[in-house]
Design an enzyme around this catalytic site. Structure first.
Site, PDB file in Angstrom:
ATOM      1  N   MET A  66       8.570  25.467  -1.373  1.00 42.40           N
ATOM      2  CA  MET A  66       7.582  24.373  -1.927  1.00 42.40           C
ATOM      3  C   MET A  66       8.482  23.550  -2.929  1.00 42.40           C
ATOM      4  O   MET A  66       8.049  22.269  -2.776  1.00 42.40           O
ATOM      5  CB  MET A  66       6.557  25.308  -2.607  1.00 42.40           C
ATOM      6  CG  MET A  66       5.367  24.552  -3.091  1.00 42.40           C
ATOM      7  SD  MET A  66       4.087  25.274  -3.837  1.00 42.40           S
ATOM      8  CE  MET A  66       3.453  26.302  -2.954  1.00 42.40           C
ATOM      9  N   LYS A 114       1.020  -1.173  -0.064  1.00 43.97           N
ATOM     10  CA  LYS A 114      -0.090   0.180  -0.064  1.00 43.97           C
ATOM     11  C   LYS A 114       1.012   1.079   0.055  1.00 43.97           C
ATOM     12  O   LYS A 114       2.119   1.327   0.301  1.00 43.97           O
ATOM     13  CB  LYS A 114      -0.995   0.012   1.391  1.00 43.97           C
ATOM     14  CG  LYS A 114      -0.117   0.086   2.521  1.00 43.97           C
ATOM     15  CD  LYS A 114      -1.133  -0.362   3.747  1.00 43.97           C
ATOM     16  CE  LYS A 114      -0.412   0.134   5.076  1.00 43.97           C
ATOM     17  NZ  LYS A 114      -1.117  -0.812   6.133  1.00 43.97           N
ATOM     18  N   TYR A 171      12.658  32.093   3.233  1.00 45.43           N
ATOM     19  CA  TYR A 171      11.409  32.805   3.792  1.00 45.43           C
ATOM     20  C   TYR A 171      11.412  32.960   5.126  1.00 45.43           C
ATOM     21  O   TYR A 171      11.914  32.295   5.920  1.00 45.43           O
ATOM     22  CB  TYR A 171      10.055  31.912   3.288  1.00 45.43           C
ATOM     23  CG  TYR A 171       9.685  32.094   1.904  1.00 45.43           C
ATOM     24  CD1 TYR A 171       9.546  32.884   1.046  1.00 45.43           C
ATOM     25  CD2 TYR A 171       9.581  30.797   1.263  1.00 45.43           C
ATOM     26  CE1 TYR A 171       9.104  32.986  -0.007  1.00 45.43           C
ATOM     27  CE2 TYR A 171       9.195  30.609   0.043  1.00 45.43           C
ATOM     28  CZ  TYR A 171       8.862  31.791  -0.804  1.00 45.43           C
ATOM     29  OH  TYR A 171       8.713  31.734  -2.009  1.00 45.43           O
ATOM     30  N   ARG A 201     -10.683  -0.429  14.605  1.00 49.39           N
ATOM     31  CA  ARG A 201     -10.623   0.195  13.385  1.00 49.39           C
ATOM     32  C   ARG A 201     -11.576  -0.561  12.611  1.00 49.39           C
ATOM     33  O   ARG A 201     -12.947  -0.230  12.501  1.00 49.39           O
ATOM     34  CB  ARG A 201      -9.149   0.061  12.974  1.00 49.39           C
ATOM     35  CG  ARG A 201      -8.907   1.191  11.789  1.00 49.39           C
ATOM     36  CD  ARG A 201      -7.526   1.153  11.217  1.00 49.39           C
ATOM     37  NE  ARG A 201      -6.950   0.010  10.757  1.00 49.39           N
ATOM     38  CZ  ARG A 201      -5.702  -0.195  10.305  1.00 49.39           C
ATOM     39  NH1 ARG A 201      -4.825   1.083  10.234  1.00 49.39           N
ATOM     40  NH2 ARG A 201      -5.178  -1.206   9.629  1.00 49.39           N
TER      41      ARG A 201
HETATM   42  C1  PLP Z   1      -0.283  -1.700   6.798  1.00 45.70           C
HETATM   43  C2  PLP Z   1      -0.848  -3.011   7.343  1.00 45.70           C
HETATM   44  C3  PLP Z   1       0.108  -3.986   7.744  1.00 45.70           C
HETATM   45  C4  PLP Z   1       1.726  -3.995   7.471  1.00 45.70           C
HETATM   46  O1  PLP Z   1       2.156  -3.322   8.782  1.00 45.70           O
HETATM   47  P1  PLP Z   1       3.761  -3.232   9.102  1.00 45.70           P
HETATM   48  O2  PLP Z   1       3.683  -2.469  10.276  1.00 45.70           O
HETATM   49  O3  PLP Z   1       4.168  -2.249   7.812  1.00 45.70           O
HETATM   50  O4  PLP Z   1       4.286  -4.531   8.868  1.00 45.70           O
HETATM   51  C5  PLP Z   1      -0.642  -5.150   8.134  1.00 45.70           C
HETATM   52  N1  PLP Z   1      -1.781  -5.574   7.998  1.00 45.70           N
HETATM   53  C6  PLP Z   1      -2.785  -4.346   7.969  1.00 45.70           C
HETATM   54  C7  PLP Z   1      -4.115  -4.481   8.071  1.00 45.70           C
HETATM   55  C8  PLP Z   1      -2.179  -3.210   7.492  1.00 45.70           C
HETATM   56  O5  PLP Z   1      -2.940  -2.026   7.362  1.00 45.70           O
END
Ligand code: PLP
Length: 386
Positions: free
Chosen positions: A318, A35, A270, A133
């Site tokens: 920036m 991700k 700045y 969550r």
């Molecule tokens: C991001 C995430 C992980 C990975 O976590 P790390 O600490 O980067 O290994 C695993 N499971 C879920 C659901 C996540 O959102």
């Protein structure tokens, strides 16, 4: 010529996956989380390296990421961990994504999508164990599993996520979550619907708590060669797992865009927040907060020029920063500068940058602008000409 870019050591990515693999019990699948543009390393570039290194699955947050992986010819199993709107479920099923599910609407949508597309819909139900969550408590999870059965949606797995494992060396809360997860999975099995796969572990859990590995682990940060936290490293040493050799893979670079000498008493940038106490040689670099170089690095960070630390002077703009190269002779226009990573014997680590900004290494790497090119390098071979 690139002015700001990242080089990604794909050999290091493969090495990290192999290191994680060695920690797994036999038969445990290794899913690597890609991700957030593969934690800033470049989605498909990193995904390919991980698969080449032996990863079994990939995890993403959004449908868009699954789409890009498939578009780049990556056909490994992909688990989508974030919310996908109902109108997009057909696309998800068509791309053979596995989706996290924690409500009836998604399951009904997956069922409709599967009929429309003519493919199997696969979900992983999320059990609430203490993170609050995503996820539902066990009785509700059993109801969702029944609904899946009625609707012809395959429950491929049951998952949970740890809330408090990398932030502490006390793993009581994580172990409590682990117990709740096992109890929930047992209740589902008693209801006649055992989950084919259970998964819970992130990087820290994979490294520290073998009992969390179940059928698959979801490792993110460690696959990029970064420790989840100092606490995790301390715990790993205590558990004699310090041999987990992780190699950071990302180097963030820029080039000198201007050189000038300003007199004693001159202000830089700045807000006139820096005043030169002596004649100062400045290099202007064409990188700024737009690129993810945080404004909190103003008057604080160092970059590496010719293997030497050059302090950032004045505020981060920036699209530009100014660094002090007074003590670094011979700096040339357009020469390479390292913002993050190593050069010669010096290194600016993600952890150091995180400390400067007041955040964690995760945020440092994921916020490096997606518009910047990621160039694969193999640590074993010399860099190709730009
Ligand atoms: C991001 C995430 C992980 C990975 O976590 P790390 O600490 O980067 O290994 C695993 N499971 C879920 C659901 C996540 O959102």
């Amino acid at each position: 010529m690139n002015l700001v870019w990242c080089e990604v050591d794909v050999g290091a990515l493969r090495h990290n996956v192999a290191s994680l693999r060695r920690l797994l019990r036999t038969g445990v699948r290794l899913a690597v989380v890609v991700k957030a543009n593969a934690y800033g390393h470049g989605l498909s570039l990193a995904a390919r390296a991980f698969l080449a290194g032996g990863a079994d699955w990939l995890c993403v947050n959004a449908l868009e990421e699954l789409h890009r992986l498939r578009g780049d010819g990556i056909d490994a199993p992909v688990y989508v961990m974030g919310y996908v709107p109902r109108e997009d479920l057909e696309a998800l099923v068509a791309l053979e994504g596995r989706l996290v599910a924690y409500n009836r609407e998604t399951i009904e949508g997956m069922s409709r999508a599967a009929r429309k597309v003519g493919r199997t819909a696969r979900v992983h139900l999320k059990l609430e164990t203490g993170n609050n969550r995503q996820g539902v408590p066990a009785p509700e999870l059993i109801e969702l599993a029944r609904l899946c059965k009625q609707q012809g949606v395959v429950v491929e797995g049951v998952a949970t996520h740890f809330a408090n494992i990398e932030d502490t060396t006390d793993h009581t809360f994580a172990l409590q979550q682990l117990r709740r997860f096992e109890e929930g999975a047992a209740l589902l099995a008693e209801a006649g619907m055992p989950a084919p796969m259970l998964h819970a572990a992130n990087s820290a859990a994979t490294i520290l708590l073998e009992d969390t590995q179940f059928d698959m682990v979801r490792a993110g940060i460690a696959a990029y060669g970064l420790w989840p936290s100092p606490e995790t490293l301390v715990s790993a040493v205590r558990k004699h797992r310090e041999h987990v050799a992780l190699r950071p893979a990302l180097t963030w670079k820029s080039r000198v865009a201007q050189l000038k000498t300003v007199p004693a008493g001159a202000f830089v940038g700045y807000g006139c927040t820096y005043k030169a106490t002596h004649a100062t040689r400045l290099a202007v670099l064409p990188v700024g907060y737009y690129d993810g170089y945080d404004r909190k690095l103003s008057n604080t960070a160092h970059v590496l020029v010719r293997g030497v630390r050059a302090p950032v002077r004045g505020r981060v703009c920036m699209n530009m920063i100014m660094v002090d190269v007074t003590d670094i002779p011979g700096v040339r226009l357009e020469e390479e500068v390292v913002l993050l990573g190593s050069q010669g014997a010096e290194a600016v680590t993600a952890e150091q940058m995180a400390a400067w900004i007041g955040t964690i290494n995760y945020e440092v790497v994921t916020r490096i602008g997606e518009h910047l090119r990621r160039i694969p390098r193999d640590g074993t071979s010399p860099p190709a000409a730009q």
